[in-house]
Design a protein around this motif. Structure first.
Motif, PDB file in Angstrom:
ATOM      1  N   ASN A  45      35.302  38.732  48.059  1.00  0.00           N
ATOM      2  CA  ASN A  45      35.359  40.190  48.160  1.00  0.00           C
ATOM      3  C   ASN A  45      34.344  40.906  47.272  1.00  0.00           C
ATOM      4  OD1 ASN A  45      37.803  40.186  49.884  1.00  0.00           O
ATOM      5  ND2 ASN A  45      38.785  39.351  48.048  1.00  0.00           N
ATOM      6  N   ALA A  46      33.387  40.186  46.737  1.00  0.00           N
ATOM      7  CA  ALA A  46      32.440  40.801  45.803  1.00  0.00           C
ATOM      8  C   ALA A  46      31.343  41.559  46.554  1.00  0.00           C
ATOM      9  CB  ALA A  46      31.817  39.733  44.919  1.00  0.00           C
ATOM     10  N   ARG A  47      30.926  42.680  45.984  1.00  0.00           N
ATOM     11  CA  ARG A  47      29.803  43.434  46.547  1.00  0.00           C
ATOM     12  C   ARG A  47      28.474  42.869  46.071  1.00  0.00           C
ATOM     13  NH1 ARG A  47      31.811  49.771  46.002  1.00  0.00           N
ATOM     14  NH2 ARG A  47      33.646  49.592  47.374  1.00  0.00           N
ATOM     15  N   VAL A  48      28.445  42.438  44.822  1.00  0.00           N
ATOM     16  CA  VAL A  48      27.278  41.786  44.243  1.00  0.00           C
ATOM     17  C   VAL A  48      27.688  40.367  43.873  1.00  0.00           C
ATOM     18  CG1 VAL A  48      25.584  41.821  42.373  1.00  0.00           C
ATOM     19  CG2 VAL A  48      26.427  43.972  43.327  1.00  0.00           C
ATOM     20  N   ARG A  49      26.855  39.404  44.188  1.00  0.00           N
ATOM     21  CA  ARG A  49      27.221  38.013  43.948  1.00  0.00           C
ATOM     22  C   ARG A  49      27.491  37.744  42.467  1.00  0.00           C
ATOM     23  NH1 ARG A  49      23.304  34.240  47.789  1.00  0.00           N
ATOM     24  NH2 ARG A  49      24.052  35.049  49.801  1.00  0.00           N
ATOM     25  N   PRO A  50      28.701  37.328  42.126  1.00  0.00           N
ATOM     26  CA  PRO A  50      29.022  37.029  40.718  1.00  0.00           C
ATOM     27  C   PRO A  50      28.261  35.800  40.234  1.00  0.00           C
ATOM     28  CG  PRO A  50      31.015  37.338  42.039  1.00  0.00           C
ATOM     29  CD  PRO A  50      29.881  37.213  42.993  1.00  0.00           C
ATOM     30  N   ARG A  51      27.901  35.843  38.962  1.00  0.00           N
ATOM     31  CA  ARG A  51      27.159  34.746  38.338  1.00  0.00           C
ATOM     32  C   ARG A  51      27.588  34.663  36.885  1.00  0.00           C
ATOM     33  NH1 ARG A  51      22.332  34.085  35.796  1.00  0.00           N
ATOM     34  NH2 ARG A  51      21.179  32.190  36.295  1.00  0.00           N
ATOM     35  N   PHE A  52      28.088  33.516  36.463  1.00  0.00           N
ATOM     36  CA  PHE A  52      28.595  33.394  35.105  1.00  0.00           C
ATOM     37  C   PHE A  52      28.428  31.965  34.597  1.00  0.00           C
ATOM     38  CE2 PHE A  52      32.027  32.846  38.151  1.00  0.00           C
ATOM     39  CZ  PHE A  52      32.629  31.662  37.754  1.00  0.00           C
ATOM     40  N   GLY A  53      28.445  31.832  33.273  1.00  0.00           N
ATOM     41  CA  GLY A  53      28.326  30.528  32.646  1.00  0.00           C
ATOM     42  C   GLY A  53      29.663  30.032  32.130  1.00  0.00           C
ATOM     43  N   LEU A  54      29.784  28.718  32.023  1.00  0.00           N
ATOM     44  CA  LEU A  54      30.971  28.103  31.431  1.00  0.00           C
ATOM     45  C   LEU A  54      30.617  26.704  30.957  1.00  0.00           C
ATOM     46  CD1 LEU A  54      31.658  26.066  33.892  1.00  0.00           C
ATOM     47  CD2 LEU A  54      33.287  27.777  34.636  1.00  0.00           C
ATOM     48  N   SER A  55      31.565  26.090  30.252  1.00  0.00           N
ATOM     49  CA  SER A  55      31.396  24.712  29.804  1.00  0.00           C
ATOM     50  C   SER A  55      31.780  23.774  30.944  1.00  0.00           C
ATOM     51  CB  SER A  55      32.278  24.434  28.589  1.00  0.00           C
ATOM     52  OG  SER A  55      32.402  23.037  28.377  1.00  0.00           O
ATOM     53  N   LEU A  56      30.830  22.953  31.381  1.00  0.00           N
ATOM     54  CA  LEU A  56      31.116  22.020  32.469  1.00  0.00           C
ATOM     55  C   LEU A  56      32.171  21.002  32.057  1.00  0.00           C
ATOM     56  CD1 LEU A  56      30.541  20.939  35.280  1.00  0.00           C
ATOM     57  CD2 LEU A  56      28.564  19.715  34.348  1.00  0.00           C
ATOM     58  N   GLY A  57      32.101  20.565  30.792  1.00  0.00           N
ATOM     59  CA  GLY A  57      33.076  19.602  30.309  1.00  0.00           C
ATOM     60  C   GLY A  57      34.496  20.141  30.352  1.00  0.00           C
TER      61      GLY A  57
END
Length: 303
Positions: free
Chosen positions: A74-86
């Motif tokens: 449902n996003a108007r702008v594509r969300p982009r975020f960082g996280l710890s893969l581990g």
């Protein structure tokens, strides 16, 4: 902490996946060190996870929306975020039950911009997890892969054989030379250290291992061993068991692209078609791509 129905309605993405272990396998395949950050990009087409190191190596995991039993974007702008893969992998492991298909819900964002995980079909108590996200520090470098010429330089080798060959060529601090010869068609992986060690795949003699080959002139490119190893070091056992193939392509400037396919759950049909290089119905597999920059900056693909 459980998200309320109202939170889910306001979320930019709510999706549900049936096979958690398959997702863990796919994420682990692009994790080459213990403490590793990743960037997630969400879109109407699915989820892309990007990992990279020192501008020399990038891994991408593509989770198409067809993999999910539910995918509400449902996003108007594509969300982009960082996280710890581990941490992401460890949290998902908590939902994975051996010999049992667990339905998990993934939601973004939570009240404090978290990534929320929740079991939705558990007969017992519901399991929930929150993963803290952050704004990515840098824009993921786009590894612009372009063909080296009019004819592609590419080969497909059984994934198990590729992984074994790279492991056998381990030499601390060394580089690996990848050589393609059109006549006779062959691929050579050569390690240089205190001596030379090489492994040859001959197209006509080893067609069960080197299952596809395209090259019209001699090519020789060197890559750092540690970056080449990262492309196969955490290859899931399912890839080996299913006898899949990995496709390698050399592009302009010697850029190497390595492509794997990882099953996310069992095929829906009891006898689904899998061709000679391990390609299965597209909705059931995750696509993985690695891009490795050459050790030398000159255009080595000219032979």
């Amino acid at each position: 902490m459980s998200a309320s129905g109202t939170d889910a309605e306001m979320a930019e993405l709510v999706c549900q996946l049936e096979h958690v272990q398959g997702l863990v396998d796919a994420l682990s395949a692009v994790r080459w060190k213990r403490h590793q950050d990743a960037v997630l990009e969400l879109s109407e087409h699915g989820i892309v996870l990007v990992v990279q190191e020192s501008g020399c190596l990038q891994g991408k995991l593509y989770l198409k929306r067809e993999l999910f039993v539910r995918y509400d974007y449902n996003a108007r702008v594509r969300p982009r975020f960082g996280l710890s893969l581990g941490i992401f992998v460890e949290c998902l492991n908590a939902f994975s039950v051996p010999a049992h298909s667990t339905l998990i819900q993934i939601q973004y964002p939570g009240p404090d911009m978290q990534l929320l995980l929740k079991s939705v079909d558990s007969m017992d108590a519901s399991i929930c997890a929150e993963i803290r996200t952050r704004i990515p520090e840098t824009v993921a470098f786009d590894y612009n892969f372009e063909p080296a010429g009019t004819n592609p330089l590419t080969f497909t080798v059984k994934s198990a054989a590729l992984k074994e060959a790279i492991e056998d060529l381990e030499w601390p601090g060394s580089s690996i030379e990848v050589i393609l010869e059109p006549d006779p068609p062959s691929v050579t992986l050569r390690a240089e250290g205190h001596g030379d060690l090489q492994i040859d795949f001959l197209y006509y003699a080893n067609s069960d291992l080197l299952v596809a080959f395209q090259c019209d002139h001699r090519v020789s490119v060197k890559y750092k061993y540690k970056f080449l190893k990262a492309t196969t070091c955490n290859m899931p056992s399912s890839v080996i068991k299913e006898n899949r193939g990995s496709k390698l392509s050399i592009g302009r400037g010697g850029m190497l692209k390595v492509q794997h396919l990882v099953s996310i759950g069992k095929p829906s049909a009891p006898h689904s078609y899998v061709d000679s290089i391990g390609y299965q119905q597209p909705g059931r597999v995750a696509h993985i791509e690695f891009f490795v920059k050459p050790e030398e900056s000159d255009d080595s693909t000219n032979g």
